[in-house]
Design a protein around this motif. Structure first.
Motif, PDB file in Angstrom:
ATOM      1  N   THR A  10       1.227  -5.538  -2.966  1.00 37.63           N
ATOM      2  CA  THR A  10       1.392  -6.467  -1.845  1.00 37.63           C
ATOM      3  C   THR A  10       0.363  -7.589  -1.944  1.00 37.63           C
ATOM      4  O   THR A  10       0.688  -8.763  -1.717  1.00 37.63           O
ATOM      5  CB  THR A  10       1.251  -5.727  -0.505  1.00 37.63           C
ATOM      6  OG1 THR A  10       2.225  -4.683  -0.438  1.00 37.63           O
ATOM      7  CG2 THR A  10       1.465  -6.682   0.661  1.00 37.63           C
ATOM      8  N   LEU A  30     -10.121  -0.655   6.435  1.00 37.70           N
ATOM      9  CA  LEU A  30      -8.743  -0.476   5.990  1.00 37.70           C
ATOM     10  C   LEU A  30      -8.617   0.780   5.139  1.00 37.70           C
ATOM     11  O   LEU A  30      -7.652   1.541   5.283  1.00 37.70           O
ATOM     12  CB  LEU A  30      -8.294  -1.692   5.172  1.00 37.70           C
ATOM     13  CG  LEU A  30      -6.888  -1.618   4.595  1.00 37.70           C
ATOM     14  CD1 LEU A  30      -5.869  -2.021   5.652  1.00 37.70           C
ATOM     15  CD2 LEU A  30      -6.749  -2.495   3.368  1.00 37.70           C
ATOM     16  N   TYR A  31      -9.575   1.022   4.267  1.00 39.77           N
ATOM     17  CA  TYR A  31      -9.549   2.172   3.361  1.00 39.77           C
ATOM     18  C   TYR A  31     -10.889   2.894   3.434  1.00 39.77           C
ATOM     19  O   TYR A  31     -11.800   2.603   2.648  1.00 39.77           O
ATOM     20  CB  TYR A  31      -9.251   1.716   1.936  1.00 39.77           C
ATOM     21  CG  TYR A  31      -8.959   2.859   0.978  1.00 39.77           C
ATOM     22  CD1 TYR A  31      -7.734   3.519   1.000  1.00 39.77           C
ATOM     23  CD2 TYR A  31      -9.914   3.288   0.052  1.00 39.77           C
ATOM     24  CE1 TYR A  31      -7.465   4.571   0.131  1.00 39.77           C
ATOM     25  CE2 TYR A  31      -9.652   4.330  -0.824  1.00 39.77           C
ATOM     26  CZ  TYR A  31      -8.428   4.967  -0.780  1.00 39.77           C
ATOM     27  OH  TYR A  31      -8.159   6.015  -1.645  1.00 39.77           O
ATOM     28  N   HIS A  38      -0.699   4.705  -1.440  1.00 39.92           N
ATOM     29  CA  HIS A  38      -1.493   3.739  -0.667  1.00 39.92           C
ATOM     30  C   HIS A  38      -1.996   2.617  -1.576  1.00 39.92           C
ATOM     31  O   HIS A  38      -1.843   1.421  -1.280  1.00 39.92           O
ATOM     32  CB  HIS A  38      -2.730   4.416  -0.048  1.00 39.92           C
ATOM     33  CG  HIS A  38      -2.459   5.475   0.954  1.00 39.92           C
ATOM     34  ND1 HIS A  38      -1.329   5.541   1.721  1.00 39.92           N
ATOM     35  CD2 HIS A  38      -3.228   6.540   1.344  1.00 39.92           C
ATOM     36  CE1 HIS A  38      -1.400   6.584   2.532  1.00 39.92           C
ATOM     37  NE2 HIS A  38      -2.530   7.208   2.310  1.00 39.92           N
ATOM     38  N   SER A  77     -10.407  -3.238  -2.045  1.00 37.35           N
ATOM     39  CA  SER A  77     -10.522  -2.494  -0.785  1.00 37.35           C
ATOM     40  C   SER A  77     -11.861  -2.755  -0.105  1.00 37.35           C
ATOM     41  O   SER A  77     -11.941  -2.782   1.132  1.00 37.35           O
ATOM     42  CB  SER A  77     -10.330  -0.996  -1.029  1.00 37.35           C
ATOM     43  OG  SER A  77     -11.321  -0.481  -1.890  1.00 37.35           O
ATOM     44  N   TRP A  85      -8.748  -1.934  -7.423  1.00 34.02           N
ATOM     45  CA  TRP A  85      -8.661  -1.396  -6.078  1.00 34.02           C
ATOM     46  C   TRP A  85     -10.010  -1.307  -5.381  1.00 34.02           C
ATOM     47  O   TRP A  85     -10.131  -1.681  -4.201  1.00 34.02           O
ATOM     48  CB  TRP A  85      -8.000  -0.026  -6.085  1.00 34.02           C
ATOM     49  CG  TRP A  85      -7.992   0.612  -4.730  1.00 34.02           C
ATOM     50  CD1 TRP A  85      -8.609   1.771  -4.357  1.00 34.02           C
ATOM     51  CD2 TRP A  85      -7.358   0.104  -3.551  1.00 34.02           C
ATOM     52  NE1 TRP A  85      -8.390   2.021  -3.025  1.00 34.02           N
ATOM     53  CE2 TRP A  85      -7.628   1.010  -2.500  1.00 34.02           C
ATOM     54  CE3 TRP A  85      -6.590  -1.028  -3.281  1.00 34.02           C
ATOM     55  CZ2 TRP A  85      -7.147   0.823  -1.207  1.00 34.02           C
ATOM     56  CZ3 TRP A  85      -6.112  -1.221  -1.992  1.00 34.02           C
ATOM     57  CH2 TRP A  85      -6.391  -0.308  -0.975  1.00 34.02           C
ATOM     58  N   ASP A 136       0.897   0.405  -3.480  1.00 33.07           N
ATOM     59  CA  ASP A 136       1.618  -0.546  -2.636  1.00 33.07           C
ATOM     60  C   ASP A 136       0.704  -1.664  -2.148  1.00 33.07           C
ATOM     61  O   ASP A 136       1.108  -2.824  -2.079  1.00 33.07           O
ATOM     62  CB  ASP A 136       2.243   0.185  -1.449  1.00 33.07           C
ATOM     63  CG  ASP A 136       3.260  -0.690  -0.723  1.00 33.07           C
ATOM     64  OD1 ASP A 136       4.070  -1.346  -1.396  1.00 33.07           O
ATOM     65  OD2 ASP A 136       3.233  -0.730   0.519  1.00 33.07           O
ATOM     66  N   THR A 137      -0.539  -1.318  -1.813  1.00 32.37           N
ATOM     67  CA  THR A 137      -1.448  -2.346  -1.306  1.00 32.37           C
ATOM     68  C   THR A 137      -1.815  -3.344  -2.398  1.00 32.37           C
ATOM     69  O   THR A 137      -1.863  -4.563  -2.157  1.00 32.37           O
ATOM     70  CB  THR A 137      -2.718  -1.707  -0.721  1.00 32.37           C
ATOM     71  OG1 THR A 137      -2.347  -0.731   0.251  1.00 32.37           O
ATOM     72  CG2 THR A 137      -3.582  -2.763  -0.047  1.00 32.37           C
TER      73      THR A 137
END
Length: 333
Positions: free
Chosen positions: A261, A305-306, A254, A290, A286, A257-258
């Motif tokens: 991206t 989202l997280y 998770h 996030s 992160w 990749d985030t």
């Protein structure tokens, strides 16, 4: 996921595009090149080495945009699917594209991280494959066993998935999340071998020899420990060491990749590969990213989202998983 653009007109593309909406060029995804490439009127693409590739036979069935080596054949991702809904299972077939789309994204992630995918043809006993099963007429249990990942296609239906998410009190539940979790089980069986890795894994996640069914029964009768937030990423991770590893593996994917991206689309300029320890990426990039993304979701009236808090012991577990991925060739047991 990287940012793609059309080789013909330069227009931005999404990973799922089979057609450029700007110039109308037909497209296909080349796993060899990790790029979306133009295909001719016959659905063919000729690569730099002169090899001819063809649009996957499942373009209309599952929306697959990948290229296959044989005309009328399946691509690598579709070949990983061992079982799909029957042609007369209209409900299952309607849910099938969601699962296949998530699987294609999963394969791209595994390729990007250099994780080896051994197919069922290469290893009939332990090779990776997927049973995409419809629960229209039978109960389907999502899980992994000896390289076989079973997916309930009903999870592709938003109403069903949200209902189950509410019943199980889960903060996050997606088709891609299921696949990342289950492939975590697969890679634990593939990568955690040899005395040194086994000992390190047990020290972090616990004794995997605990009776699995007994631990499941305990979890659903008693619930998670009161202090689970101090050592685990989720309540599900408290069920058994195998589930703790799979949940940690999924969150490693998770986050990875985030962040990548976000970098591809200019939301951060930090190169994830610059961090020696994955935990430093988590705390330095992160967590603030996030947090911002959660606030953006809230600004739109959506859920976070997280929706997870990462305690220090989970950072150590994430480092362990990330180190396995950097060196995916363990000493045989």
């Amino acid at each position: 996921m990287k940012a793609f653009s059309c080789r013909v007109c330069g227009n931005a593309l999404y990973f799922e595009n089979s057609l450029c909406v700007s110039c109308g060029t037909a497209l296909g995804y080349s796993r060899n090149e990790h790029e979306i490439v133009p295909v001719d009127e016959d659905g063919r693409y000729v690569d730099r080495e002169g090899l001819v590739w063809h649009v996957c036979a499942n373009l209309n069935l599952s929306g697959c945009t990948w290229l296959a080596t044989v005309e009328g054949g399946q691509c690598f991702s579709c070949d990983l699917t061992r079982t799909r809904p029957a042609d007369d299972d209209l409900e299952g077939l309607s849910q099938y594209p969601v699962a296949e789309s998530a699987k294609r994204r999963l394969v791209v992630e595994l390729d990007a991280r250099g994780l080896p995918i051994t197919t069922r043809d290469e290893d009939p006993e332990q090779g990776l494959c997927f049973d995409m099963l419809s629960s229209v007429e039978e109960n389907v249990v999502i899980g992994h066993a000896d390289g076989v990942i079973t997916i309930d296609l009903a999870e592709g239906d938003d109403a069903h998935r949200v209902k189950v998410q509410s019943e199980l009190d889960e903060p996050y539940r997606t088709m891609l999340g299921h696949l990342r979790h289950e492939v975590g089980h697969y890679f634990e069986s593939v990568l955690v071998r040899g005395e040194e890795r086994m000992d390190a894994c047990r020290e972090l996640f616990g004794d995997e020899s605990k009776d699995y069914q007994a631990e499941i029964d305990r979890h659903y009768s008693e619930g998670p420990p009161e202090d689970w937030q101090e050592s685990y990423i989720s309540t599900y991770a408290t069920m058994h060491p195998f589930e703790d590893f799979a949940e940690t593996f999924a969150h490693w994917m998770h986050i990875s990749d985030t962040v990548e991206t976000a970098r591809a689309y200019g939301l951060t300029t930090v190169d994830p590969s610059a961090f020696t320890l994955f935990s430093d990426l988590v705390t330095g990039v992160w967590i603030p990213l996030s947090t911002a993304l959660n606030q953006i979701n809230r600004a739109m009236g959506s859920d976070d989202l997280y929706p997870f808090v990462i305690p220090p012991p989970v950072l150590d577990k994430l480092d362990f998983v990330a180190a396995l991925a950097r060196d995916p060739h363990p000493v045989p047991a």
